[in-house]
Design a protein around this motif. Structure first.
Motif, PDB file in Angstrom:
ATOM      1  N   VAL A 136       0.836  -1.205   0.000  1.00 13.94           N
ATOM      2  CA  VAL A 136       0.000   0.000   0.000  1.00 13.94           C
ATOM      3  C   VAL A 136       0.872   1.257   0.000  1.00 13.94           C
ATOM      4  O   VAL A 136       0.528   2.274  -0.613  1.00 13.94           O
ATOM      5  CB  VAL A 136      -0.934   0.016   1.235  1.00 13.94           C
ATOM      6  N   SER A 137       2.011   1.181   0.660  1.00 12.16           N
ATOM      7  CA  SER A 137       2.876   2.352   0.828  1.00 12.16           C
ATOM      8  C   SER A 137       3.346   2.930  -0.506  1.00 12.16           C
ATOM      9  O   SER A 137       3.488   4.151  -0.647  1.00 12.16           O
ATOM     10  CB  SER A 137       4.083   1.978   1.687  1.00 12.16           C
ATOM     11  N   THR A 138       3.582   2.076  -1.492  1.00 12.39           N
ATOM     12  CA  THR A 138       4.093   2.533  -2.783  1.00 12.39           C
ATOM     13  C   THR A 138       3.144   3.522  -3.445  1.00 12.39           C
ATOM     14  O   THR A 138       3.571   4.474  -4.103  1.00 12.39           O
ATOM     15  CB  THR A 138       4.333   1.332  -3.709  1.00 12.39           C
ATOM     16  N   VAL A 139       1.859   3.298  -3.265  1.00 10.44           N
ATOM     17  CA  VAL A 139       0.839   4.166  -3.870  1.00 10.44           C
ATOM     18  C   VAL A 139       1.013   5.617  -3.425  1.00 10.44           C
ATOM     19  O   VAL A 139       0.751   6.546  -4.188  1.00 10.44           O
ATOM     20  CB  VAL A 139      -0.581   3.660  -3.497  1.00 10.44           C
ATOM     21  N   TYR A 140       1.481   5.799  -2.192  1.00 14.87           N
ATOM     22  CA  TYR A 140       1.566   7.144  -1.620  1.00 14.87           C
ATOM     23  C   TYR A 140       2.943   7.796  -1.777  1.00 14.87           C
ATOM     24  O   TYR A 140       3.249   8.767  -1.093  1.00 14.87           O
ATOM     25  CB  TYR A 140       1.157   7.097  -0.144  1.00 14.87           C
ATOM     26  N   ALA A 141       3.759   7.274  -2.687  1.00 15.01           N
ATOM     27  CA  ALA A 141       5.070   7.872  -2.940  1.00 15.01           C
ATOM     28  C   ALA A 141       4.917   9.324  -3.398  1.00 15.01           C
ATOM     29  O   ALA A 141       5.709  10.195  -3.023  1.00 15.01           O
ATOM     30  CB  ALA A 141       5.827   7.057  -3.991  1.00 15.01           C
ATOM     31  N   ILE A 142       3.880   9.590  -4.186  1.00 17.22           N
ATOM     32  CA  ILE A 142       3.657  10.952  -4.669  1.00 17.22           C
ATOM     33  C   ILE A 142       3.281  11.895  -3.516  1.00 17.22           C
ATOM     34  O   ILE A 142       3.633  13.075  -3.525  1.00 17.22           O
ATOM     35  CB  ILE A 142       2.555  10.972  -5.765  1.00 17.22           C
ATOM     36  N   THR A 143       2.592  11.360  -2.509  1.00 16.28           N
ATOM     37  CA  THR A 143       2.256  12.164  -1.331  1.00 16.28           C
ATOM     38  C   THR A 143       3.525  12.569  -0.590  1.00 16.28           C
ATOM     39  O   THR A 143       3.660  13.718  -0.152  1.00 16.28           O
ATOM     40  CB  THR A 143       1.340  11.380  -0.374  1.00 16.28           C
ATOM     41  N   SER A 144       4.455  11.640  -0.483  1.00 18.30           N
ATOM     42  CA  SER A 144       5.711  11.939   0.206  1.00 18.30           C
ATOM     43  C   SER A 144       6.522  12.999  -0.528  1.00 18.30           C
ATOM     44  O   SER A 144       7.213  13.805   0.097  1.00 18.30           O
ATOM     45  CB  SER A 144       6.543  10.659   0.353  1.00 18.30           C
TER      46      SER A 144
END
Length: 200
Positions: free
Chosen positions: A82-90
């Motif tokens: 799931v974490s990969t999806v939020y790379a853009i958020t980071s």
């Protein structure tokens, strides 16, 4: 005027110096351990951006964005896809922290609180569409998702419910992380801080 423009543009520069090349993996490691710790204890916060905050404060928004992106990819490949999806958020968080820090918004405890709210808004705006697309609007944090469920049950649109869920969690998480980063940064030797500042 020219000096002001040079100062403004310098925060976007990144040199792949030994210092920066050492800082980025260190920041990734801090993010990784903090997030794993929070998930392991089932805390109501993520804590996975602490290293991103510190990298952005020390070396600027680009270093912070790179640190956050790499961490999400590695964490997604090893512990939670799931974490990969939020790379853009980071990436967005790293940029926001770096810009706010450069403008003096991490210079006092009061300003840190305001900065945390701004960063929480940035995070929620980027994350909400991802939550809706991939998870039906939920965040994966039980008490936050209970708010989402209650809003949906009262016929509030999914996008508003999802943003509310995300934003409430982000405020708590980013306030905690912002103050942790603020206190850690203040304990660092001035020589180290000047070293990264002069390297920009």
């Amino acid at each position: 005027m020219r000096v002001q423009n040079i100062k403004r543009s310098s925060i976007w520069k990144i040199r792949l110096s030994t210092a920066t090349m050492t800082l980025i993996p260190a920041a990734v490691g801090i993010n990784y351990v903090a997030k794993a710790f929070a998930e392991g204890l089932k805390l109501p916060v993520w804590l996975g951006t602490l290293g991103t905050f510190l990298a952005s404060m020390l070396a600027g928004p680009v270093a912070g964005a790179i640190s956050g992106f790499i961490n999400n990819v590695i964490y997604g490949l090893t512990l939670s896809p799931v974490s990969t999806v939020y790379a853009i958020t980071s990436i967005g968080i790293g940029i926001a922290v770096g810009v706010l820090h450069a403008k003096g918004w991490f210079s006092s405890a009061k300003k840190v609180f305001v900065s945390a709210i701004i960063i929480a808004i940035v995070s929620a705006v980027i994350s909400t569409p991802l939550n809706v697309i991939f998870w039906g609007g939920q965040t994966g944090i039980p008490w936050g998702d209970s708010i989402f469920a209650a809003m949906i049950a009262n016929h509030i649109p999914v996008w508003i419910s999802s943003f509310t869920d995300e934003f409430i969690l982000d405020i708590l998480d980013k306030v905690v992380v912002a103050y942790l980063a603020f206190f850690i940064y203040r304990q660092l030797p001035q020589r180290m801080i000047r070293f990264f500042r002069d390297d920009k």
